[in-house]
Scaffold this active site. Structure first.
Site, PDB file in Angstrom:
ATOM      1  N   ARG A  89       0.815  -1.219   0.000  1.00  0.00           N
ATOM      2  CA  ARG A  89       0.000   0.000   0.000  1.00  0.00           C
ATOM      3  C   ARG A  89       0.852   1.274   0.000  1.00  0.00           C
ATOM      4  O   ARG A  89       0.531   2.248   0.691  1.00  0.00           O
ATOM      5  CB  ARG A  89      -0.931   0.033   1.225  1.00  0.00           C
ATOM      6  CG  ARG A  89      -2.108  -0.909   1.142  1.00  0.00           C
ATOM      7  CD  ARG A  89      -3.222  -0.313   0.294  1.00  0.00           C
ATOM      8  NE  ARG A  89      -4.379  -1.190   0.283  1.00  0.00           N
ATOM      9  CZ  ARG A  89      -5.450  -1.023   1.050  1.00  0.00           C
ATOM     10  NH1 ARG A  89      -5.531  -0.006   1.872  1.00  0.00           N
ATOM     11  NH2 ARG A  89      -6.444  -1.854   0.958  1.00  0.00           N
TER      12      ARG A  89
ATOM     13  N   TYR B 260     -15.313 -11.688   0.281  1.00  0.00           N
ATOM     14  CA  TYR B 260     -15.995 -10.416  -0.041  1.00  0.00           C
ATOM     15  C   TYR B 260     -17.268 -10.670  -0.838  1.00  0.00           C
ATOM     16  O   TYR B 260     -18.282 -10.003  -0.653  1.00  0.00           O
ATOM     17  CB  TYR B 260     -15.061  -9.488  -0.821  1.00  0.00           C
ATOM     18  CG  TYR B 260     -14.077  -8.750   0.046  1.00  0.00           C
ATOM     19  CD1 TYR B 260     -14.481  -7.659   0.819  1.00  0.00           C
ATOM     20  CD2 TYR B 260     -12.751  -9.141   0.115  1.00  0.00           C
ATOM     21  CE1 TYR B 260     -13.579  -6.974   1.625  1.00  0.00           C
ATOM     22  CE2 TYR B 260     -11.833  -8.465   0.918  1.00  0.00           C
ATOM     23  CZ  TYR B 260     -12.265  -7.386   1.672  1.00  0.00           C
ATOM     24  OH  TYR B 260     -11.380  -6.714   2.471  1.00  0.00           O
TER      25      TYR B 260
ATOM     26  N   ASP C  96      -7.073  -2.498  -7.388  1.00  0.00           N
ATOM     27  CA  ASP C  96      -7.555  -3.142  -6.171  1.00  0.00           C
ATOM     28  C   ASP C  96      -7.863  -4.600  -6.468  1.00  0.00           C
ATOM     29  O   ASP C  96      -8.219  -4.939  -7.604  1.00  0.00           O
ATOM     30  CB  ASP C  96      -8.803  -2.447  -5.626  1.00  0.00           C
ATOM     31  CG  ASP C  96      -9.025  -2.811  -4.168  1.00  0.00           C
ATOM     32  OD1 ASP C  96      -8.426  -2.171  -3.289  1.00  0.00           O
ATOM     33  OD2 ASP C  96      -9.765  -3.783  -3.908  1.00  0.00           O
TER      34      ASP C  96
ATOM     35  N   ARG D 177      -6.619  11.708  -6.481  1.00  0.00           N
ATOM     36  CA  ARG D 177      -7.865  11.045  -6.103  1.00  0.00           C
ATOM     37  C   ARG D 177      -9.028  12.049  -6.089  1.00  0.00           C
ATOM     38  O   ARG D 177     -10.134  11.759  -6.553  1.00  0.00           O
ATOM     39  CB  ARG D 177      -7.655  10.400  -4.736  1.00  0.00           C
ATOM     40  CG  ARG D 177      -8.847   9.947  -3.975  1.00  0.00           C
ATOM     41  CD  ARG D 177      -9.327   8.569  -4.381  1.00  0.00           C
ATOM     42  NE  ARG D 177     -10.731   8.445  -4.075  1.00  0.00           N
ATOM     43  CZ  ARG D 177     -11.207   7.997  -2.937  1.00  0.00           C
ATOM     44  NH1 ARG D 177     -10.419   7.567  -1.999  1.00  0.00           N
ATOM     45  NH2 ARG D 177     -12.508   7.947  -2.741  1.00  0.00           N
TER      46      ARG D 177
ATOM     47  N   ARG E  12      -3.359   7.177   0.814  1.00  0.00           N
ATOM     48  CA  ARG E  12      -3.770   8.447   1.418  1.00  0.00           C
ATOM     49  C   ARG E  12      -2.751   9.111   2.323  1.00  0.00           C
ATOM     50  O   ARG E  12      -2.904  10.267   2.685  1.00  0.00           O
ATOM     51  CB  ARG E  12      -5.083   8.239   2.185  1.00  0.00           C
ATOM     52  CG  ARG E  12      -6.269   8.052   1.261  1.00  0.00           C
ATOM     53  CD  ARG E  12      -7.478   7.524   2.000  1.00  0.00           C
ATOM     54  NE  ARG E  12      -7.211   6.170   2.456  1.00  0.00           N
ATOM     55  CZ  ARG E  12      -8.118   5.368   2.993  1.00  0.00           C
ATOM     56  NH1 ARG E  12      -9.350   5.795   3.172  1.00  0.00           N
ATOM     57  NH2 ARG E  12      -7.804   4.150   3.371  1.00  0.00           N
TER      58      ARG E  12
END
Ligand code: CP3
Length: 343
Positions: A21, A147, A71, A34, A25
């Site tokens: 990652r 998921y 992702d 973004r 952010r």
């Protein structure tokens, strides 16, 4: 490429490092890009911007490898399950797969709809310096299945595990259809230019040992075998998070991958003793050490002491960067590892 040499256990001038990652952010540059596109999935689909954020950590941190910005959930998305990233809640699927009938939603050849990923790879590879590797990736079938079955992230995996015990055939069908897609998805990423691939099994630790080998690892190994047989020169990294309790079970089975990702919950010395001969190890600084410079340095020293300065190690975090980790320390981490591991 030092990173690729290390995956193959060749000698390198220092221990290569990248961070899971590493685009995200905690970088204001990421937040700016973004904000321009708005939605996270729109960023994944925007070839120019996705490529831009893939390259940001190379420019800012100077790590040895870039990882494709995308992702793991774009695969189930393109299999036909609507997906939203809800602010502060994480990913949510609009439909989930709980019974045979739900399987009808799933579409074949999702990998063909992921051309935006392949375009991002070719663009990024063309801009990336030749000594830096580009890593492609996918989620492992088990993690993706949780998921799809839960419809979102979960702490208990109730629906997935209920299916595992009460309708294992249905779970195997879901896992098989995911594996079929993921083989072709990774293959397409390789054709587009990635230099290595990584399979993320974030929820491996939700299963007990035998269930993990039957429902989780089996499918990873199938995918790795397919990729290895066609692209033997491409290193494969597998990151099964949370399997420290049965690490020994990976030692005596036939596998088809090169690098074992060690999460921060596993004692690295223990991992080295058990798996260090079989795999190059990647990891495993506890990400929260980055909050504090001294804690970070202490963690780095400990890892380098254990792994030594020989080949067989790729430095990384033991899980992903968090949004509020200080970037100055992340930058220092890369320099520190490079200096301290110099041969
Ligand atoms: O590592 C990288 O820099 C490459 C990009 C990458 C992302 N997700 C970007 C992302 C990779 C390799 C992933 C993998 C991923 N995605 C995993 C496996 C690794 C792990 O962390 O265990 C999982 C489980 C996911 C699913 C996912 N995606 C979740 C649960 C979330 C929400 C959590 C969060 O941090 O908000 C995401 C969103 C996501 N994926 C973000 C990024 C940068 C944050 C999106 C944003 O708001 O900008």
């Amino acid at each position: 490429m030092i990173f690729i040499d290390a995956c193959k256990r060749k000698e390198t001038p220092y221990t290569p490092i990248w961070l899971m990652r590493q685009a995200g952010r905690y970088l204001s540059e990421y937040k700016e890009v973004r904000a321009k596109v708005g939605d996270f999935l729109d960023l994944c689909r925007n070839v120019e911007f996705a490529s831009k954020v893939t390259l940001q950590p190379i420019d800012i941190l100077d790590c040895d490898a870039a990882i494709l910005f995308s992702d793991i959930l774009v695969v189930p998305l393109e299999m036909g399950l609507g997906l939203d990233f809800v602010k502060n809640e994480g990913p949510k699927f609009r439909q989930c797969i709980r019974n045979e009938n739900d399987m009808k939603i799933l579409q074949n050849e999702a990998y063909k709809k992921l051309s935006y990923v392949y375009d991002t790879i070719s663009l990024t590879r063309s801009k990336l310096s030749k000594d830096k590797a580009l890593i492609g990736f996918c989620g492992a079938p088990w993690t993706l299945a949780t998921y799809m079955i839960e419809g979102q992230g979960s702490k208990t995996y109730t629906h997935s595990k209920k299916m595992l015990y009460s309708n294992p055939n249905l779970l195997h069908k879901i896992l098989q259809s995911l594996s079929d897609e993921l083989k072709l998805y990774l293959e397409s990423q390789i054709k587009a230019g990635v230099n290595a691939v990584m399979i993320f099994d974030s929820w491996a630790g939700a299963l007990e040992r035998d269930a993990y080998f039957a429902f989780g690892f089996k499918y990873i190994n199938d995918i790795a075998k397919y990729i290895k047989s066609k692209y033997p020169q491409i290193p494969i990294i597998v990151f099964p998070k949370g399997v420290g309790g049965f690490l020994g079970a990976f030692k005596n089975i036939e596998t088809n991958f090169d690098v074992f990702g060690i999460d921060w919950g596993i004692d690295l010395e223990y991992a080295k003793n058990i798996l260090g001969q079989n795999f190059v190890l990647q990891g495993n600084l506890e990400p929260c050490r980055i909050y504090d410079f001294d804690a970070m340095e202490c963690g780095v020293d400990n890892i380098i002491k254990i792994m030594g300065k020989q080949s067989g190690h790729i430095f990384n975090l033991g899980h992903g960067m968090l949004p509020d980790l200080p970037r100055e320390n992340a930058i220092k981490l890369i320099q520190m590892v490079r200096e301290k591991s110099k041969r």
